[in-house]
Structure formats: structure tokens, C-alpha cells
Write a protein that holds these residues in place. Structure first.
Motif, mmCIF file in Angstrom:
data_model
loop_
_atom_site.group_PDB
_atom_site.id
_atom_site.type_symbol
_atom_site.label_atom_id
_atom_site.label_comp_id
_atom_site.label_asym_id
_atom_site.label_seq_id
_atom_site.Cartn_x
_atom_site.Cartn_y
_atom_site.Cartn_z
ATOM 1 N N THR A 1 59.192 39.618 46.927
ATOM 2 C CA THR A 1 60.352 39.356 47.767
ATOM 3 C C THR A 1 60.681 37.875 47.662
ATOM 4 N N LYS A 2 61.850 37.507 48.142
ATOM 5 C CA LYS A 2 62.251 36.106 48.099
ATOM 6 C C LYS A 2 61.244 35.231 48.831
ATOM 7 N N TYR B 1 64.752 31.895 43.106
ATOM 8 C CA TYR B 1 64.435 33.319 43.160
ATOM 9 C C TYR B 1 65.336 34.109 42.214
#
Length: 122
Positions: free
Chosen positions: A73-74, A114
């Protein structure tokens, strides 16, 4: 008529570029805020890391990054990159003769995006 078409095309191009640039800036501001929050949250913990802890963190990050089945995930991605940046900062403080190198390494890890990570997963 040709002049008018050229002007309209030029104005359209300017509007498109301004819109694209502003969207990137919004993402950078949001990501920057997240990075700062993570930095402040983990700074003390990472400063307490020894070489073994850092090596484990670094190895875990690259294992997950290179695993095609895992997409971080980010927040997970930024936790890893910011922790590595913090350790680089610590390294520069401990070893004054490597201060500039450590500063550059910290900047490189802090600047990771990201979106670039997601692109590498495709």
C-alpha cells in the motif's frame, strides 16, 4: 482563419499542461504530508536501529518490492522508504566524513514515489 486555429490549439495545449501539472502537485503535497507524518512517527525508533535491524528492514523491503504477488500500500511503501531515509540520516550524523553521501542517500529515499513503484509492478 489559420491564425485563429493556431491560437486555439496553443491555448488548449497550455490549459492541458497546466491541468496535468497541477494534478501532480496535489499528489506531491499529499504524499509529502504522508512522508512527513511517517518521518516524525518513526524517527526515534529508527535512530535506535543497529546495523542488523537496518539490514533486516532493507532486505524485507526489497523482497516485498520484487515479489510480483505482493503490492505494498502507499503507506507501507512510504514506511519502508522513509525508515531507510532516516537510517541514512543517522549514518551521516555518526560518520561525519560520509555526511554529504548520507544526505544525498536520504534525499533519494525520501523522494521515492509510490506511483513509480506501481509502474514497476506492471
Amino acid at each position: 482563419m489559420k491564425k485563429t486555429t493556431t491560437i486555439i490549439y496553443f491555448l488548449f495545449l497550455i490549459c492541458f499542461l497546466c491541468t496535468a501539472y497541477s494534478q501532480d502537485r496535489k499528489k506531491d503535497i499529499i504524499d509529502g504530508s504522508l512522508k512527513e507524518t511517517i518521518y516524525n512517527k518513526y524517527k526515534k525508533a529508527v535512530w535506535a536501529f543497529d546495523k542488523k535491524d537496518f539490514d533486516a528492514l532493507f532486505f524485507e523491503f526489497f523482497q516485498k518490492q520484487n515479489d510480483t504477488k505482493i503490492i505494498l500500500t502507499k503507506e507501507e511503501f512510504y514506511i519502508y522508504t522513509i525508515k531507510i531515509a532516516i537510517y541514512s540520516e543517522k549514518y551521516g550524523m555518526l560518520y561525519k566524513d560520509h555526511k554529504e553521501e548520507a544526505k544525498q542517500t536520504k534525499k533519494e529515499w525520501f523522494d521515492k514515489k509510490y506511483s513509480d513503484y506501481l509502474e514497476s509492478k506492471k
